[in-house]
Design a protein around this motif. Structure first.
Motif, PDB file in Angstrom:
ATOM      1  N   LEU A 117       9.756 -40.541  32.877  1.00 21.37           N
ATOM      2  CA  LEU A 117      11.037 -40.041  32.382  1.00 21.37           C
ATOM      3  C   LEU A 117      10.819 -39.331  31.044  1.00 21.37           C
ATOM      4  O   LEU A 117      10.329 -39.932  30.086  1.00 21.37           O
ATOM      5  CB  LEU A 117      12.036 -41.191  32.209  1.00 21.37           C
ATOM      6  N   LEU A 118      11.177 -38.058  31.012  1.00 20.10           N
ATOM      7  CA  LEU A 118      11.090 -37.261  29.790  1.00 20.10           C
ATOM      8  C   LEU A 118      12.492 -37.069  29.228  1.00 20.10           C
ATOM      9  O   LEU A 118      13.348 -36.471  29.890  1.00 20.10           O
ATOM     10  CB  LEU A 118      10.471 -35.898  30.083  1.00 20.10           C
ATOM     11  N   ILE A 119      12.728 -37.568  28.022  1.00 19.42           N
ATOM     12  CA  ILE A 119      14.019 -37.435  27.357  1.00 19.42           C
ATOM     13  C   ILE A 119      13.889 -36.392  26.251  1.00 19.42           C
ATOM     14  O   ILE A 119      13.081 -36.547  25.344  1.00 19.42           O
ATOM     15  CB  ILE A 119      14.493 -38.779  26.769  1.00 19.42           C
ATOM     16  N   ILE A 120      14.696 -35.338  26.339  1.00 19.05           N
ATOM     17  CA  ILE A 120      14.702 -34.306  25.304  1.00 19.05           C
ATOM     18  C   ILE A 120      16.096 -34.286  24.698  1.00 19.05           C
ATOM     19  O   ILE A 120      17.071 -33.919  25.369  1.00 19.05           O
ATOM     20  CB  ILE A 120      14.336 -32.916  25.869  1.00 19.05           C
ATOM     21  N   GLY A 121      16.204 -34.709  23.449  1.00 16.27           N
ATOM     22  CA  GLY A 121      17.519 -34.750  22.825  1.00 16.27           C
ATOM     23  C   GLY A 121      17.467 -35.142  21.368  1.00 16.27           C
ATOM     24  O   GLY A 121      16.751 -36.072  20.989  1.00 16.27           O
ATOM     25  N   ARG A 122      18.232 -34.437  20.549  1.00 18.99           N
ATOM     26  CA  ARG A 122      18.322 -34.775  19.137  1.00 18.99           C
ATOM     27  C   ARG A 122      19.264 -35.953  18.934  1.00 18.99           C
ATOM     28  O   ARG A 122      20.147 -36.213  19.751  1.00 18.99           O
ATOM     29  CB  ARG A 122      18.829 -33.575  18.329  1.00 18.99           C
ATOM     30  N   VAL A 123      19.065 -36.639  17.831  1.00 18.58           N
ATOM     31  CA  VAL A 123      19.923 -37.773  17.491  1.00 18.58           C
ATOM     32  C   VAL A 123      21.335 -37.272  17.244  1.00 18.58           C
ATOM     33  O   VAL A 123      21.562 -36.303  16.512  1.00 18.58           O
ATOM     34  CB  VAL A 123      19.380 -38.495  16.235  1.00 18.58           C
ATOM     35  N   GLY A 124      22.303 -37.940  17.859  1.00 19.56           N
ATOM     36  CA  GLY A 124      23.707 -37.605  17.676  1.00 19.56           C
ATOM     37  C   GLY A 124      24.432 -38.679  16.899  1.00 19.56           C
ATOM     38  O   GLY A 124      23.964 -39.143  15.867  1.00 19.56           O
ATOM     39  N   ASN A 150       6.226 -44.209  25.457  1.00 19.27           N
ATOM     40  CA  ASN A 150       4.966 -43.503  25.219  1.00 19.27           C
ATOM     41  C   ASN A 150       3.883 -43.848  26.237  1.00 19.27           C
ATOM     42  O   ASN A 150       2.687 -43.623  26.004  1.00 19.27           O
ATOM     43  CB  ASN A 150       4.436 -43.757  23.803  1.00 19.27           C
ATOM     44  N   LYS A 151       4.316 -44.396  27.372  1.00 21.60           N
ATOM     45  CA  LYS A 151       3.422 -44.634  28.504  1.00 21.60           C
ATOM     46  C   LYS A 151       3.918 -43.797  29.693  1.00 21.60           C
ATOM     47  O   LYS A 151       3.224 -42.904  30.167  1.00 21.60           O
ATOM     48  CB  LYS A 151       3.368 -46.116  28.857  1.00 21.60           C
ATOM     49  N   THR A 152       5.117 -44.122  30.135  1.00 23.74           N
ATOM     50  CA  THR A 152       5.762 -43.301  31.172  1.00 23.74           C
ATOM     51  C   THR A 152       7.168 -42.884  30.766  1.00 23.74           C
ATOM     52  O   THR A 152       7.846 -42.186  31.511  1.00 23.74           O
ATOM     53  CB  THR A 152       5.836 -44.077  32.514  1.00 23.74           C
ATOM     54  N   LEU A 153       7.599 -43.331  29.611  1.00 25.91           N
ATOM     55  CA  LEU A 153       8.892 -42.931  29.052  1.00 25.91           C
ATOM     56  C   LEU A 153       8.630 -42.216  27.724  1.00 25.91           C
ATOM     57  O   LEU A 153       8.096 -42.808  26.782  1.00 25.91           O
ATOM     58  CB  LEU A 153       9.781 -44.164  28.821  1.00 25.91           C
ATOM     59  N   PHE A 154       8.993 -40.935  27.660  1.00 27.41           N
ATOM     60  CA  PHE A 154       8.707 -40.134  26.465  1.00 27.41           C
ATOM     61  C   PHE A 154       9.999 -39.534  25.921  1.00 27.41           C
ATOM     62  O   PHE A 154      10.865 -39.103  26.687  1.00 27.41           O
ATOM     63  CB  PHE A 154       7.713 -39.023  26.798  1.00 27.41           C
ATOM     64  N   TRP A 155      10.093 -39.473  24.602  1.00 25.91           N
ATOM     65  CA  TRP A 155      11.272 -38.921  23.952  1.00 25.91           C
ATOM     66  C   TRP A 155      10.858 -37.823  22.973  1.00 25.91           C
ATOM     67  O   TRP A 155      10.090 -38.073  22.053  1.00 25.91           O
ATOM     68  CB  TRP A 155      12.037 -40.031  23.236  1.00 25.91           C
ATOM     69  N   PHE A 156      11.366 -36.618  23.193  1.00 30.10           N
ATOM     70  CA  PHE A 156      11.193 -35.508  22.268  1.00 30.10           C
ATOM     71  C   PHE A 156      12.504 -35.320  21.511  1.00 30.10           C
ATOM     72  O   PHE A 156      13.493 -34.835  22.076  1.00 30.10           O
ATOM     73  CB  PHE A 156      10.856 -34.220  23.025  1.00 30.10           C
ATOM     74  N   SER A 157      12.541 -35.692  20.250  1.00 32.45           N
ATOM     75  CA  SER A 157      13.785 -35.627  19.485  1.00 32.45           C
ATOM     76  C   SER A 157      14.029 -34.255  18.870  1.00 32.45           C
ATOM     77  O   SER A 157      15.137 -33.951  18.448  1.00 32.45           O
ATOM     78  CB  SER A 157      13.778 -36.682  18.374  1.00 32.45           C
ATOM     79  N   ASP A 158      13.022 -33.429  18.810  1.00 36.94           N
ATOM     80  CA  ASP A 158      13.172 -32.091  18.243  1.00 36.94           C
ATOM     81  C   ASP A 158      12.271 -31.153  19.023  1.00 36.94           C
ATOM     82  O   ASP A 158      11.071 -31.085  18.789  1.00 36.94           O
ATOM     83  CB  ASP A 158      12.803 -32.093  16.757  1.00 36.94           C
ATOM     84  N   CYS A 159      12.862 -30.424  19.938  1.00 32.92           N
ATOM     85  CA  CYS A 159      12.057 -29.664  20.888  1.00 32.92           C
ATOM     86  C   CYS A 159      12.495 -28.208  20.909  1.00 32.92           C
ATOM     87  O   CYS A 159      13.620 -27.901  21.302  1.00 32.92           O
ATOM     88  CB  CYS A 159      12.225 -30.280  22.281  1.00 32.92           C
ATOM     89  N   GLU A 160      11.625 -27.317  20.498  1.00 31.99           N
ATOM     90  CA  GLU A 160      11.945 -25.883  20.514  1.00 31.99           C
ATOM     91  C   GLU A 160      11.849 -25.355  21.936  1.00 31.99           C
ATOM     92  O   GLU A 160      11.297 -25.999  22.841  1.00 31.99           O
ATOM     93  CB  GLU A 160      11.011 -25.122  19.586  1.00 31.99           C
ATOM     94  N   ASN A 161      12.388 -24.158  22.148  1.00 35.44           N
ATOM     95  CA  ASN A 161      12.487 -23.602  23.495  1.00 35.44           C
ATOM     96  C   ASN A 161      11.146 -23.460  24.200  1.00 35.44           C
ATOM     97  O   ASN A 161      11.045 -23.667  25.408  1.00 35.44           O
ATOM     98  CB  ASN A 161      13.180 -22.234  23.440  1.00 35.44           C
ATOM     99  N   GLY A 162      10.101 -23.107  23.448  1.00 35.38           N
ATOM    100  CA  GLY A 162       8.799 -22.929  24.077  1.00 35.38           C
ATOM    101  C   GLY A 162       8.278 -24.210  24.692  1.00 35.38           C
ATOM    102  O   GLY A 162       7.771 -24.225  25.816  1.00 35.38           O
TER     103      GLY A 162
END
Length: 420
Positions: free
Chosen positions: A276-283, A300-312
């Motif tokens: 599961l890839l979570i892409i989302g800023r803190v609200g 950080n094994k199979t669950l990852f969170w990108f809190s600040d992700c640019e378009n690229g």
């Protein structure tokens, strides 16, 4: 053209020397009347970007405003001039790039002009309505965008009680005073009409509502030069053989993250080989959600969170994913669904009306966490059985603004609601 220049020159003198105003008032009124009926006079759109001009995070609504700034001038062509305004310390003209006040320019909306609020600004239109009402008296039409009614239907999902109050007051104000409202989906339009029928009897605003759809474009970026760490991390994820689900939205309660993570954890505990890839800023109101993410045994094994992700980087994460998932309890549109569909991903969505609408019923739907858990377990084994492969149609941002412009022009054609 000479008459236009003469009127503007004459008006500046009236403003500069108020003592002349009394003696020359009849002449001023005459020239103004002639000016307003000139066939070649370019009308104006006064584009309120009060909130956008002071917001550093260009996501969500700010992204929509940015796209209007990019495409609307060319769409309206020579018929209208786009003028950016801010309501901070009273309404004034600002530069669309620097947001600095333009000195020597005076706001003077007239018949045929439009005040347009695509930006969500619940304070200034109410606070300075006495000023704006004078514009309306002069013939300027007022149109605002309604993104959702979450503060009406689900106030518990909003940041705090002050935000609920300001947003609710703003909606009542624009419903009672503006010429027209445009929504970002048919679902929001239906909700707004239902709310109006309960709260505003016989004000005819229900007939003055239209909708448009948001767009989706991705600009390719050289992320090797911008963020090598994230690039190599995304490559690491790509090599993992698990079935990859991606979700893109702000970390906040109405997005249903806790239930989503619990369903993921339960399915993983039953042996499902999924990521599961979570892409989302803190609200807002997100402490419990963040804790749920970072304390998960799968983090950080199979669950990852990108809190600040640019378009690229987001582009790469979409391309390596197998399915988009959203457990949101309420949305005005659901831009992530369209972005994922544009990348060719099948979508797995909570069964809410707006998701049925924007996905054209081509998604796989679930009603609760238990159903989602079962789909997490089954989909990796038989994705072709459980996921629909039909393409979801969507608009580019240019097409989105063109659709909105049709709704705006329709709104500007309605009779003025000036109550003076």
């Amino acid at each position: 053209m000479f008459m236009i220049s003469f009127f503007q020159y004459f008006k500046r003198w009236i403003i500069k020397y108020p003592v002349l105003k009394k003696n020359l008032k009849p002449l001023y009124k005459f020239i103004k009347n002639v000016y307003q009926h000139l066939p070649n006079k370019r009308k104006r759109i006064y584009f309120d970007i009060t909130s956008y001009s002071v917001t550093t995070s260009k996501t969500g609504i700010q992204r929509v405003v940015a796209k209007f700034l990019e495409y609307l001038p060319s769409i309206v062509g020579n018929e209208y001039e786009l003028i950016c305004i801010s309501g901070l310390d009273g309404y004034h003209i600002i530069d669309k790039d620097t947001f600095c006040a333009k000195r020597g320019y005076r706001l003077s909306p007239m018949k045929g002009d439009i005040y347009l609020s695509i930006d969500l600004n619940p304070v200034q239109p109410y606070q300075y309505w006495k000023t704006l009402e004078k514009w309306q008296k002069n013939g300027c039409k007022f149109i605002a965008c309604v993104y959702d009614l979450v503060y009406i239907q689900y106030p518990k999902f909003v940041a705090d009680s002050d935000a609920v109050f300001l947003l609710s007051r703003w909606l009542k104000h624009v419903a009672n005073n503006f010429e027209a409202l445009i929504c970002i989906s048919k679902s929001v339009e239906n909700e707004l009409k239902a709310w109006l029928s309960e709260n505003f009897k016989n004000n005819n605003m229900e007939k003055r509502i239209s909708y448009f759809y948001l767009g989706s474009d991705f600009v390719s970026e050289n992320i090797l030069q911008k963020d090598s760490t994230k690039f190599f991390f995304s490559e690491y994820i790509k090599k993992n053989i698990g079935f990859k689900f991606i979700t893109v939205s702000t970390i906040e309660p109405r997005k249903g993250y806790i239930e989503l993570i619990e369903s993921f954890e339960s399915a993983s505990g039953h042996g499902a080989n999924i990521i599961l890839l979570i892409i989302g800023r803190v609200g807002w109101k997100c402490d419990d959600i963040v804790k749920k993410i970072i304390t998960s045994n799968y983090y950080n094994k199979t669950l990852f969170w990108f809190s600040d992700c640019e378009n690229g980087v987001l582009n790469i994460l979409y391309s390596m994913s197998d399915c988009y998932v959203s457990n949101s309890y309420y949305e005005g549109f659901g831009l992530g669904v369209i972005e994922a569909a544009n990348k060719g991903l099948p979508v797995l969505l909570r069964d809410i009306p707006v998701y049925r609408e924007v996905s054209e019923n081509k998604a796989r739907f679930f009603k609760n966490g238990e159903e989602l858990e079962k789909l997490f377990e089954k989909i990796p084994h038989e994705p072709n059985v459980f996921l629909r492969e039909k393409k979801i149609n969507s608009l580019t941002w240019k097409e989105s603004v063109e659709m909105a412009w049709c709704a705006i022009k329709k709104g500007a054609s309605f009779k003025s609601r000036y109550k003076g």
